[in-house]
Design an enzyme around this catalytic site. Structure first.
Site, mmCIF file in Angstrom:
data_model
loop_
_atom_site.group_PDB
_atom_site.id
_atom_site.type_symbol
_atom_site.label_atom_id
_atom_site.label_comp_id
_atom_site.label_asym_id
_atom_site.label_seq_id
_atom_site.Cartn_x
_atom_site.Cartn_y
_atom_site.Cartn_z
ATOM 1 N N GLU A 24 8.633 10.494 9.784
ATOM 2 C CA GLU A 24 7.362 11.210 9.970
ATOM 3 C C GLU A 24 6.159 10.302 9.739
ATOM 4 O OE1 GLU A 24 6.948 14.977 10.587
ATOM 5 O OE2 GLU A 24 5.372 13.701 11.366
ATOM 6 N N VAL A 43 4.188 7.818 12.608
ATOM 7 C CA VAL A 43 3.218 8.238 13.633
ATOM 8 C C VAL A 43 2.198 9.188 13.023
ATOM 9 C CG1 VAL A 43 2.887 9.358 15.870
ATOM 10 C CG2 VAL A 43 4.976 8.072 15.435
ATOM 11 N N THR A 51 0.833 -1.213 0.000
ATOM 12 C CA THR A 51 0.000 0.000 0.000
ATOM 13 C C THR A 51 0.862 1.256 0.000
ATOM 14 O OG1 THR A 51 -1.614 -1.227 1.305
ATOM 15 C CG2 THR A 51 -1.869 1.160 1.255
ATOM 16 N N VAL A 52 1.837 1.295 0.891
ATOM 17 C CA VAL A 52 2.645 2.511 1.058
ATOM 18 C C VAL A 52 3.761 2.589 0.015
ATOM 19 C CG1 VAL A 52 4.207 3.707 2.644
ATOM 20 C CG2 VAL A 52 2.098 2.689 3.504
ATOM 21 N N GLU A 98 -8.272 -4.296 9.998
ATOM 22 C CA GLU A 98 -7.766 -5.545 9.420
ATOM 23 C C GLU A 98 -8.693 -6.696 9.789
ATOM 24 O OE1 GLU A 98 -4.614 -5.890 7.982
ATOM 25 O OE2 GLU A 98 -3.995 -3.808 8.274
ATOM 26 N N LYS A 149 3.422 3.985 18.807
ATOM 27 C CA LYS A 149 3.521 5.386 18.345
ATOM 28 C C LYS A 149 3.808 6.327 19.521
ATOM 29 C CE LYS A 149 0.511 4.372 14.472
ATOM 30 N NZ LYS A 149 -0.894 4.249 14.045
ATOM 31 N N ASP A 166 -0.792 -0.831 18.810
ATOM 32 C CA ASP A 166 -0.342 0.053 17.727
ATOM 33 C C ASP A 166 -0.133 1.472 18.275
ATOM 34 O OD1 ASP A 166 -0.423 0.709 14.559
ATOM 35 O OD2 ASP A 166 -1.582 2.215 15.649
ATOM 36 N N LYS A 176 6.513 2.010 12.548
ATOM 37 C CA LYS A 176 6.471 2.325 13.992
ATOM 38 C C LYS A 176 7.058 1.205 14.834
ATOM 39 C CE LYS A 176 2.163 0.379 13.419
ATOM 40 N NZ LYS A 176 1.365 0.584 12.259
HETATM 41 N N1 LIG Z 1 -0.980 1.251 5.106
HETATM 42 C C1 LIG Z 1 -1.014 2.406 5.731
HETATM 43 O O1 LIG Z 1 -1.960 3.186 5.622
HETATM 44 C C2 LIG Z 1 0.169 2.831 6.590
HETATM 45 C C3 LIG Z 1 0.130 4.085 7.241
HETATM 46 C C4 LIG Z 1 1.235 4.496 8.004
HETATM 47 C C5 LIG Z 1 2.327 3.653 8.126
HETATM 48 N N2 LIG Z 1 2.302 2.423 7.508
HETATM 49 C C6 LIG Z 1 3.484 1.566 7.647
HETATM 50 O O2 LIG Z 1 4.070 1.380 6.375
HETATM 51 C C7 LIG Z 1 4.704 0.104 6.323
HETATM 52 C C8 LIG Z 1 4.196 -0.670 5.125
HETATM 53 O O3 LIG Z 1 2.790 -0.846 5.246
HETATM 54 P P1 LIG Z 1 1.884 -1.337 4.016
HETATM 55 O O4 LIG Z 1 0.473 -1.108 4.433
HETATM 56 O O5 LIG Z 1 2.354 -0.752 2.747
HETATM 57 O O6 LIG Z 1 2.193 -2.925 4.019
HETATM 58 P P2 LIG Z 1 1.870 -3.963 2.875
HETATM 59 O O7 LIG Z 1 0.819 -3.440 1.956
HETATM 60 O O8 LIG Z 1 1.653 -5.265 3.545
HETATM 61 O O9 LIG Z 1 3.230 -4.041 2.034
HETATM 62 C C9 LIG Z 1 4.410 -4.622 2.553
HETATM 63 C C10 LIG Z 1 5.427 -4.749 1.436
HETATM 64 O O10 LIG Z 1 6.634 -5.233 2.032
HETATM 65 C C11 LIG Z 1 7.080 -6.359 1.289
HETATM 66 N N3 LIG Z 1 7.735 -7.335 2.136
HETATM 67 C C12 LIG Z 1 7.225 -7.999 3.201
HETATM 68 N N4 LIG Z 1 8.141 -8.856 3.699
HETATM 69 C C13 LIG Z 1 9.243 -8.726 2.926
HETATM 70 C C14 LIG Z 1 10.523 -9.351 2.928
HETATM 71 N N5 LIG Z 1 10.832 -10.292 3.827
HETATM 72 N N6 LIG Z 1 11.417 -8.966 1.992
HETATM 73 C C15 LIG Z 1 11.097 -8.041 1.079
HETATM 74 N N7 LIG Z 1 9.903 -7.419 1.007
HETATM 75 C C16 LIG Z 1 8.991 -7.760 1.937
HETATM 76 C C17 LIG Z 1 5.824 -6.978 0.694
HETATM 77 O O11 LIG Z 1 6.245 -7.741 -0.422
HETATM 78 P P3 LIG Z 1 5.243 -8.571 -1.334
HETATM 79 O O12 LIG Z 1 4.687 -7.542 -2.282
HETATM 80 O O13 LIG Z 1 6.126 -9.559 -2.018
HETATM 81 O O14 LIG Z 1 4.229 -9.164 -0.423
HETATM 82 C C18 LIG Z 1 5.007 -5.721 0.344
HETATM 83 O O15 LIG Z 1 5.369 -5.242 -0.931
HETATM 84 C C19 LIG Z 1 4.430 -0.547 7.687
HETATM 85 O O16 LIG Z 1 5.508 -0.286 8.564
HETATM 86 C C20 LIG Z 1 3.187 0.179 8.162
HETATM 87 O O17 LIG Z 1 3.064 0.171 9.575
HETATM 88 C C21 LIG Z 1 1.263 2.000 6.748
#
Ligand SMILES: NC(=O)c1ccc[n+]([C@@H]2O[C@H](COP(=O)([O-])OP(=O)(O)OC[C@H]3O[C@@H](n4cnc5c(N)ncnc54)[C@H](OP(=O)(O)O)[C@@H]3O)[C@@H](O)[C@H]2O)c1
Length: 427
Positions: free
Chosen positions: A134, A137, A34-35, A195, A210, A206, A110
Site C-alpha cells: 500500500e 503508491v 525516513t520510512v 530532492e 506508480k 516516479d 515502487k
Molecule cells: N520518504 C517517503 O516519504 C516515502 C514515501 C513513500 C514511499 N517511500 C519509499 O520507502 C522506501 C524508503 O525510503 P526512505 O525515504 O526511508 O529512504 P532513506 O531515508 O534513504 O532510507 C533508506 C534506508 O535503507 C538503508 N539501505 C540502503 N541501502 C542499503 C543496503 N545496501 N543494505 C542495507 N540497508 C540499506 C539505508 O541505510 P543507512 O541508514 O545505512 O544509510 C537507510 O536506512 C523507498 O522505497 C521509498 O520510495 C518513501
C-alpha cells in the site's frame, strides 16, 4: 510455512481464562531511514493495542542498514519482513529470499514492484505468503486496498492520479504565485518537498512507476514501468499556466491508465483540468487517485502522498492485514495490448510574428487533420503576438501532425507548446 503465522488468529491468545500472554509476531525491518525509522517508532506506540485486537504482539526482530544487522540472521528470526530500503539492489534479492523462505513481505518500494512485479507475485504465490505494498503508491492514501479489495467486483475503466507530491507542489506554487518553474522548484527544495536531484520526480518517472503498479492491479495486466511513456513538467511555463487560467483550466501532472478498444493505455503527462474534475482541487504535496467504473461512477481518494509517519502508517496497516488471514493476492496478470495513440483534448500555445490572417492559417492546418478548436485566447500585438487555444478531443497522432505543419509556418516563432486537457467533470 516456517513461521508462526498459521497459528495467529484474532483472539487466539489467552483463551477464556486469559492466562497466556499474546503470542509474538516477529517483524524484521530492512532500512532505517525516513520510512523505516518512522515504522519502528509507530510500532512501538501501537504494539499493545494491536496485540489486544489481533491476539499477537508485533515485535521488531531486527533492523538492517548498510552498517547494522545481518539479513540472514534477521530473516531467520522474523515472521514478516518490512522492506524500506528503496531501489532494487539489494531490495530485490532480500525480498525474494524472504518470500521464498515463507515470510510475508510488506514494502514501500515502487521501483521494486513496478520493475519486478511478475517475479515477486509468483514467489509469494508459490510460498503461499502475502506481498503487500500500500505504501508504494500515494503514501497513506489507501488506493491499493480499494482497487484490489473494495472494487474487486467492479469493472474498472479508468484510473487517473496525481501520484507525485513534488510536482503537484511545484505546479500549485506556479499557479498561485505566478512563479517560474525554476523558482517553484527551488522553493520545493528549500522546504524539503523536492530532492537535491529532482529528476526522478519532475521527469514523471516516479509517477510512471506508480501507474504501472496501479494498472496491474486495476486491469490484471503485467504492466512494467518501462511500458509507461512519461512526460515531465520541466518545460511548463508560467505563461501557459496564466493563459490556461483564463480558459478555466489548471495544470496537474496526471498518471493515466485506461481500457481502450480491448487494450490498455498507460502514461504520465502534464494535463489541464477544468474546475469540475475532482483532481483539479488537489493542491500542494497531496496525492489523489480517481477510479472510474460503470458500476460505481467515480471514486476519488486523496491525502498525503509521502512523509515518514504517513508512509509508516500505511506499512503498519499492511502488517496488521498480513497478521489476519485471509491472505490477499492479486489475480494472475493477463497479457494485454498497450495502446499509445489515444484520443484527448489538447492545449496549444503558438508564438506568432506580425502577419495578417494568423489565426485563420493555424485553424486551417488544424482543420485539415480533423482538429477543431474549442476556445482561443489571443495576446500581444505585432511581432509579440501569442495564440493559446484548446482543441476538442482528437486522436493524438492527428493533432501532432497538425502541430508539425503549424511549426513550419513562416510567422511561427519557436516550437509550439502542447499540453493535454482532460475534459471530464464529475458534478
Ligand atoms: N520518504 C517517503 O516519504 C516515502 C514515501 C513513500 C514511499 N517511500 C519509499 O520507502 C522506501 C524508503 O525510503 P526512505 O525515504 O526511508 O529512504 P532513506 O531515508 O534513504 O532510507 C533508506 C534506508 O535503507 C538503508 N539501505 C540502503 N541501502 C542499503 C543496503 N545496501 N543494505 C542495507 N540497508 C540499506 C539505508 O541505510 P543507512 O541508514 O545505512 O544509510 C537507510 O536506512 C523507498 O522505497 C521509498 O520510495 C518513501
Amino acid at each position: 510455512m516456517t513461521s508462526e503465522l498459521a497459528s495467529v488468529r484474532p483472539g487466539a491468545a489467552g483463551g477464556p481464562g486469559g492466562v497466556s500472554p499474546p503470542a509474538s509476531f516477529r517483524i524484521g525491518v530492512l532500512g532505517n531511514g525516513t520510512v523505516g525509522a518512522a515504522f519502528v517508532e509507530l510500532l512501538g506506540q501501537r504494539a499493545d493495542a494491536i496485540a489486544d485486537e489481533v491476539g499477537a504482539r508485533p515485535e521488531i526482530s531486527g533492523v538492517l542498514t548498510r552498517s547494522r544487522g545481518d539479513f540472514g540472521d534477521i530473516l531467520d528470526r522474523s515472521d514478516l519482513i518490512v522492506e524500506a530500503i528503496g531501489g532494487t539492489d539489494p531490495a530485490l534479492e532480500h525480498v525474494l529470499a524472504a518470500l521464498r523462505a515463507g515470510r510475508h513481505v510488506v514494502s514501500a518500494n515502487k521501483q521494486l514492484l513496478s520493475r519486478h512485479g511478475d517475479e515477486l507475485f509468483d514467489a509469494a504465490a508459490a510460498s503461499g505468503v502475502q506481498l503487500r505494498f500500500e505504501a508504494a503508491v500515494a503514501g497513506v492514501v489507501p488506493v491499493i486496498r480499494v482497487i484490489s479489495e473494495t472494487l474487486a467486483g467492479a469493472h474498472i475503466e479508468r484510473v487517473n492520479g496525481i501520484v507525485n507530491g513534488t510536482t503537484n507542489f511545484i505546479l500549485t506554487a506556479m499557479e498561485r504565485t505566478g512563479a517560474t518553474y525554476e523558482d517553484a522548484l527551488a522553493e520545493a527544495q528549500a522546504l524539503g518537498y523536492a530532492e537535491a536531484d529532482p529528476t526522478e520526480d519532475v521527469s514523471g518517472l516516479d509517477a510512471a512507476a506508480k501507474m504501472a503498479i496501479l494498472a496491474r492491479l486495476a486491469f490484471g495486466a503485467p504492466v512494467h514501468v518501462e511500458d509507461v511513456p512519461c512526460e515531465g513538467i520541466e518545460s511548463v511555463t508560467a505563461e501557459d499556466i496564466a493563459y490556461a487560467r483564463e480558459l478555466g483550466l489548471s495544470l496537474k501532472l496526471i498518471g493515466s491508465a485506461e481500457r481502450i478498444d480491448g487494450g490498455l493505455a498507460v502514461s504520465v503527462y502534464p494535463a489541464f483540468l477544468y474546475a469540475g474534475h475532482p483532481l483539479a482541487a488537489v493542491h500542494g504535496s497531496f496525492n489523489a487517485v480517481t477510479i472510474e467504473s460503470p458500476a460505481i461512477t467515480e471514486i476519488t481518494l486523496s491525502g498525503p502522498g509521502a512523509g515518514g509517519s504517513q508512509t509508516a502508517s500505511a506499512l503498519l496497516g499492511d502488517v496488521i492485514s498480513a497478521m489476519i488471514p485471509p491472505p490477499f493476492a492479486p489475480p494472475p496478470a493477463v497479457p494485454t495490448r498497450l495502446v499509445t495513440d489515444t484520443v484527448s483534448a489538447f492545449y496549444l500555445h503558438v508564438d506568432v510574428g506580425d502577419h495578417p490572417g494568423v489565426l485563420a492559417q493555424v485553424a486551417e492546418l488544424l482543420g485539415l487533420q480533423g482538429v477543431s478548436i474549442k476556445s482561443v485566447v489571443q495576446k500581444g500585438m505585432g511581432v509579440d503576438a501569442r495564440l493559446a487555444m484548446v482543441m476538442h478531443p482528437v486522436l493524438e497522432s492527428k493533432f501532432r501532425a497538425a502541430v508539425t505543419l503549424i511549426s513550419r509556418l513562416e510567422f511561427v516563432r519557436g516550437e509550439p507548446r502542447v499540453i493535454r486537457v482532460i475534459e471530464g467533470v464529475f458534478e
